[in-house]
Design a protein around this motif. Structure first.
Motif, mmCIF file in Angstrom:
data_model
loop_
_atom_site.group_PDB
_atom_site.id
_atom_site.type_symbol
_atom_site.label_atom_id
_atom_site.label_comp_id
_atom_site.label_asym_id
_atom_site.label_seq_id
_atom_site.Cartn_x
_atom_site.Cartn_y
_atom_site.Cartn_z
ATOM 1 N N ASP A 72 0.835 -1.211 0.000
ATOM 2 C CA ASP A 72 0.000 0.000 0.000
ATOM 3 C C ASP A 72 0.866 1.255 0.000
ATOM 4 N N ARG A 73 0.396 2.266 -0.699
ATOM 5 C CA ARG A 73 0.980 3.607 -0.626
ATOM 6 C C ARG A 73 0.159 4.362 0.407
ATOM 7 N N VAL A 74 0.794 4.849 1.465
ATOM 8 C CA VAL A 74 0.034 5.449 2.555
ATOM 9 C C VAL A 74 0.561 6.833 2.902
ATOM 10 N N ARG A 147 -3.894 7.155 5.915
ATOM 11 C CA ARG A 147 -4.761 7.225 4.736
ATOM 12 C C ARG A 147 -4.131 6.439 3.587
ATOM 13 N N SER A 148 -4.909 5.605 2.941
ATOM 14 C CA SER A 148 -4.445 4.940 1.722
ATOM 15 C C SER A 148 -4.425 5.931 0.564
ATOM 16 N N LEU A 149 -3.405 5.853 -0.273
ATOM 17 C CA LEU A 149 -3.308 6.654 -1.484
ATOM 18 C C LEU A 149 -3.368 5.734 -2.691
ATOM 19 N N ASN A 150 -3.651 6.307 -3.840
ATOM 20 C CA ASN A 150 -3.536 5.559 -5.084
ATOM 21 C C ASN A 150 -2.058 5.230 -5.305
ATOM 22 N N THR A 151 -1.754 4.007 -5.695
ATOM 23 C CA THR A 151 -0.354 3.602 -5.845
ATOM 24 C C THR A 151 0.371 4.370 -6.947
#
Length: 503
Positions: A72-74, A147-151
């Motif tokens: 995940d990109r966070v 928070r999760s971000l779009n990769t």
């Protein structure tokens, strides 16, 4: 479908709440097993979630763990508000860590502090820790957000390196913007206006935001322009005093439809060197994003927007994000050791306060382990002595780098586990003062290179070689009689031979 993480933790709070941005905050009891909750004494102008905090007076480091998908990109944000909670007017100095990496030193400030990082998670959890750096200066934390971000976002940096936020600004806005305007809950600060600059606002709400880092439309609808063509826009990204790698996003969107005689065209200069191969021309009803990276910069580096020679309008900018690029992310402690330690913690409640990476960053290892300095460290010692552990040991044979195991002064029961003899590098094994029973496994007892202590375990059978039993008194009498008989026979033979020879 990827698991989207949007977690807001009100550290030290016991109840949930919803703030003015419609963000639900939860208490931290389910995320951490140590520390004590406090309420600040001085409020000031801080958010409600900054009025409580959790303080940690034990362990080298104390950590929060939030489950995410591997890879995940966070975005992670941590807030600290001392608020004189202890009535000592002496805010502590301590370190902030993430996933086994040093994040930043949290200085002893009375004011509220906020730190943000963006990175790609190598495991399946986000681990945020505070670590004590000085005696009697106890680390604390007020709020934690993940928070999760779009990769695909912030993709112009190697995923092995984190981005550490320096500044995120929405130029021209009158208030700070975040969720729900920004789906990813980035905080866009308003900024004071410098002389020679004017605020502008788009004349349309029909703006298409289709750039890779997805700034919110409300940020793009405002901006600043120079008062005239001879006034430049100087950007102040708030960098360090020494040169370090940077990553800067700038966003441009024209605020009105230009006629045929108007042209807005400019370039970005860094220390008087142009960074663009072609002029920046902000599009109307859409957004242009410009990424500046691959360079080192410091507080003395100048970032300036200068109009092109054929421009009829001064430079314009809507928003900016500035980051430092941090050190390479660690891969963490060897997975075999982590799995075995997890099994050990599940078996003994006394070990469950320890969290985060067992070995990293050094020197913030768990209190009851020692590690080597390999790129992916191995656990070399277990210091489980005197911790009140009872029951049986789980199988730890996968921890094949262990050199020392201290289990003395506990209440371990049953037979000494066979796997304790399987560690190829083991030199010390202390089992003293427990309730082990049965026999010592041959794999342990016959190790000549092993310093073994089994004292204080009355249930362990004595496996040392048997000492020959001295003969009884009756046997002694029989032996003496036999010796006398033999001696008499020998004397008779000797006398007989002497008589014969004498003749």
């Amino acid at each position: 479908m990827r698991y989207a993480v949007f977690v807001s933790i009100d550290c030290g709070a016991s109840a949930s709440s919803i703030d003015e941005n419609s963000i639900t905050w939860v208490g931290d009891d389910s995320y951490v097993k140590s520390g004590e909750s406090y309420v600040v004494q001085t409020l000031g102008e801080v958010a409600h979630v900054a009025t409580t905090l959790r303080v940690f007076t034990t362990n080298k480091k104390n950590c929060y763990s939030i489950k995410v998908d591997e890879g995940d990109r966070v975005l992670v944000r941590a807030t600290f508000n001392y608020g004189n909670y202890d009535k000592k007017s002496s805010p502590p100095n301590f370190d902030l860590l993430f996933n086994g990496n040093l994040w930043v030193n949290v200085p002893g400030y009375n004011s509220s502090l906020l730190f943000e990082t963006i990175y790609t998670v190598k495991g399946d959890s986000v681990s945020i820790c505070v670590a004590q750096t000085y005696p009697n200066q106890f680390p604390f934390i007020s709020a934690l957000e993940v928070r999760s971000l779009n990769t695909s976002m912030y993709r112009h940096v190697d995923p092995n390196y984190p981005l550490l936020l320096s500044k995120r600004v929405a130029f021209g806005t009158n208030q700070t913007l975040r969720f729900p305007d920004d789906t990813y809950d980035r905080i866009w600060q308003k900024t004071a206006m410098a002389e020679g600059l004017n605020k502008v606002k788009s004349d349309t709400s029909m703006i298409t935001v289709d750039v890779e880092d997805h700034p919110p439309k409300s940020v793009i609808q405002s901006g600043i322009v120079s008062a005239n063509l001879s006034t430049y826009i100087i950007l102040l990204p708030t960098l360090a005093t020494v040169e370090i790698p940077i990553y800067i996003n700038t966003y441009f969107s024209e605020v009105s439809k230009l006629n045929l005689t108007q042209k807005r065209s400019f370039e970005m200069y860094i220390n008087y060197n142009s960074t663009t191969t072609s002029p920046i021309i902000p599009p109307y009803k859409s957004v242009l994003e410009m990424v500046t990276t691959g360079i080192n910069a410091s507080a003395s580096t100048q970032f300036v927007l200068i109009p092109s020679n054929d421009s009829t309008l001064p430079p314009l900018i809507n928003a900016m994000e500035a980051f430092f690029i941090g050190s390479e992310l660690t891969d963490g402690t060897n997975a075999k050791d982590v799995d075995a330690l997890t099994l050990l913690q599940k078996s003994f409640e006394q070990l469950q306060e320890s969290s985060g990476d067992p070995c990293l960053p050094s020197p913030y290892t768990w209190d009851w382990v020692a590690c080597n300095s390999d790129p992916r460290p191995r656990v070399t010692a277990l210091y489980l002595n005197g911790l009140g552990l009872s029951g049986t040991l789980p199988d730890l044979s996968s921890m094949d780098a262990l050199q020392k195991i201290y289990l003395q002064n506990n209440n371990f029961t049953d037979e000494v586990p066979e796997f304790l003899g399987s560690f190829p590098k083991l030199t010390e094994l202390n089992l003293a003062n427990n309730k082990f029973s049965g026999t010592i496994p041959v794999s342990v007892s016959q190790r000549k290179d092993l310093k073994l202590n089994i004292s204080g375990n009355p249930g362990i059978a004595d496996t040392s070689p048997a000492t020959p039993t001295p003969p009884s008194s009756a046997s002694n009498t029989q032996t003496k009689s036999l010796v006398l008989v033999l001696l008499g026979a020998i004397l008779q033979t000797y006398i007989f031979c002497w008589i014969i020879v004498g003749l």
